[in-house]
Design an enzyme around this catalytic site. Sequence first.
Site, PDB file in Angstrom:
ATOM      1  N   SER A 178      27.258 -34.569 -39.980  1.00  0.00           N
ATOM      2  CA  SER A 178      26.544 -35.763 -39.538  1.00  0.00           C
ATOM      3  C   SER A 178      25.072 -35.465 -39.305  1.00  0.00           C
ATOM      4  CB  SER A 178      27.181 -36.310 -38.254  1.00  0.00           C
ATOM      5  OG  SER A 178      28.488 -36.765 -38.494  1.00  0.00           O
ATOM      6  N   ALA A 181      32.606 -31.978 -38.978  1.00  0.00           N
ATOM      7  CA  ALA A 181      32.167 -33.372 -38.986  1.00  0.00           C
ATOM      8  C   ALA A 181      30.814 -33.539 -38.300  1.00  0.00           C
ATOM      9  CB  ALA A 181      33.210 -34.266 -38.315  1.00  0.00           C
ATOM     10  N   SER A 190      33.253 -40.811 -28.955  1.00  0.00           N
ATOM     11  CA  SER A 190      33.104 -42.267 -29.045  1.00  0.00           C
ATOM     12  C   SER A 190      34.230 -43.036 -28.361  1.00  0.00           C
ATOM     13  CB  SER A 190      33.000 -42.692 -30.508  1.00  0.00           C
ATOM     14  OG  SER A 190      34.173 -42.333 -31.213  1.00  0.00           O
ATOM     15  N   CYS A 217      -6.398 -24.059 -16.579  1.00  0.00           N
ATOM     16  CA  CYS A 217      -6.671 -22.648 -16.876  1.00  0.00           C
ATOM     17  C   CYS A 217      -8.087 -22.436 -17.414  1.00  0.00           C
ATOM     18  CB  CYS A 217      -5.654 -22.119 -17.885  1.00  0.00           C
ATOM     19  SG  CYS A 217      -3.987 -21.977 -17.197  1.00  0.00           S
ATOM     20  N   GLU A 239      -2.762 -17.130 -18.528  1.00  0.00           N
ATOM     21  CA  GLU A 239      -4.145 -16.753 -18.309  1.00  0.00           C
ATOM     22  C   GLU A 239      -4.397 -16.359 -16.853  1.00  0.00           C
ATOM     23  OE1 GLU A 239      -4.382 -20.442 -21.036  1.00  0.00           O
ATOM     24  OE2 GLU A 239      -2.911 -19.481 -19.726  1.00  0.00           O
ATOM     25  N   ASN A 285      28.460 -31.199 -37.686  1.00  0.00           N
ATOM     26  CA  ASN A 285      27.418 -30.536 -38.471  1.00  0.00           C
ATOM     27  C   ASN A 285      27.029 -31.373 -39.684  1.00  0.00           C
ATOM     28  OD1 ASN A 285      27.661 -28.433 -36.669  1.00  0.00           O
ATOM     29  ND2 ASN A 285      28.799 -27.107 -38.057  1.00  0.00           N
ATOM     30  N   HIS A 341       0.100 -20.112 -15.095  1.00  0.00           N
ATOM     31  CA  HIS A 341       0.097 -19.902 -16.538  1.00  0.00           C
ATOM     32  C   HIS A 341      -0.298 -18.466 -16.877  1.00  0.00           C
ATOM     33  CE1 HIS A 341      -0.349 -24.481 -17.505  1.00  0.00           C
ATOM     34  NE2 HIS A 341       0.729 -24.197 -16.800  1.00  0.00           N
ATOM     35  N   LEU A 373      31.350 -23.475 -23.447  1.00  0.00           N
ATOM     36  CA  LEU A 373      29.974 -23.831 -23.818  1.00  0.00           C
ATOM     37  C   LEU A 373      28.977 -23.336 -22.777  1.00  0.00           C
ATOM     38  CD1 LEU A 373      30.469 -27.465 -25.198  1.00  0.00           C
ATOM     39  CD2 LEU A 373      30.615 -25.274 -26.408  1.00  0.00           C
TER      40      LEU A 373
END
EC number: 3.5.4.26
Length: 378
Positions: free
Chosen positions: A302, A298, A226, A86, A54, A300, A52, A206
């Site tokens: 939803s 569609a 679907s 930590c 720290e 977006n 981490h 993508l």
Amino acid sequence: MSEHDWQHMALALELARSAKGQTAPNPLVGAVVVKDGMVVGLGTHVKAGEPHAEVHALRMAGEHAKGADLYVTLEPCSHQGRTPPCARAVIEAGIRRVVVAVEDPNPRVAGAGIRLLQEAGLEVSVGICAAQAKRLNEVFFHYIGTKKPFVTVKTASTLDGKIATRTGHSRWITGEESRKRVHRLRREHDAILVGVQTVLADNPELTAREDGEVRGRQPLRVILDSRLRIPADARVICDGHAPTLIYTSDKAPSARQQELEQRGVEVVRLPDGVGIERVLESLGQRGVTSLLVEGGSAVNGSFLEAGAIQKVIQFFSFKLIGGQGAPTSYGGQGFAEMQDAIPLADVEVEMIGSHDLCITGYPVWGQPAGRDLTCLPD
């Protein structure tokens, strides 16, 4: 709090920000060790499972940590996880004072790290730059509280809100600088989501790319389909650049599912249709903390109607398309009254290059909130 406290915490926040997109499911954390007004140690959490912030800062400080001040953007952990606690390391290093931006919302910590430090006799101050620290870890805070991914909807439209022409042509709406920004956004998210209609229309990759090449951390690709209409030769199926997950309904053809699974795609059937909330719950169970939605109108719409958006990033190109047949950024039924429209808070406006505008904001879901949408339309 002194001016020096603010300056050192600002440096810690900058260190934390430098690892954005690398630490999930862990938060972004930066740490600074200061002795006699001089910075002697710097650290940031780079990746889950690694030391981490720290610990990095204390190692850099070495013997100078004794009697020094530690500035950290998130409460030091107090439990044994993939790395040792930590708070114990801070105590053993001889730090005299710890300045914490914000408490850790994780129930395994939730103030226990601060109490451990105080019980050991360290002076602890909490709350400096708290708002900035929470915003920096907006994904982590949301995921810890809801067990669902933090949803950002990214859209790119013309100035009149069109995401394509009436014929469906959409390349390119925005300029190169905006597209570079989008690839950086993809790299910073655990997953990216579109509907099958986007795949059918654009056949997107993508992926997060740089100079046209797929580079660095890649998001999980999530497709809402679907009826399993996705072509077997779609790029998200065949290119091998990143894993692909398809959510479908229990009525989708079993033969198509088998064909896709043979190509290495994971297919998940959801009862009663592909509902937004069911998808988010499933992704959360998989450890997906952040989701970038780059859907069409569609999809977006939803997410909007389901009240399932935490952040909006809208790129506007200084162009006009016009036409009632040209799709807009958010489709679906929409809200009936202006009083139901969802306002945005903490809005930032930025010019991207000389031809685009980027607006970022956070939806305020009041009463009545956006209604839950049971199923995504085909």
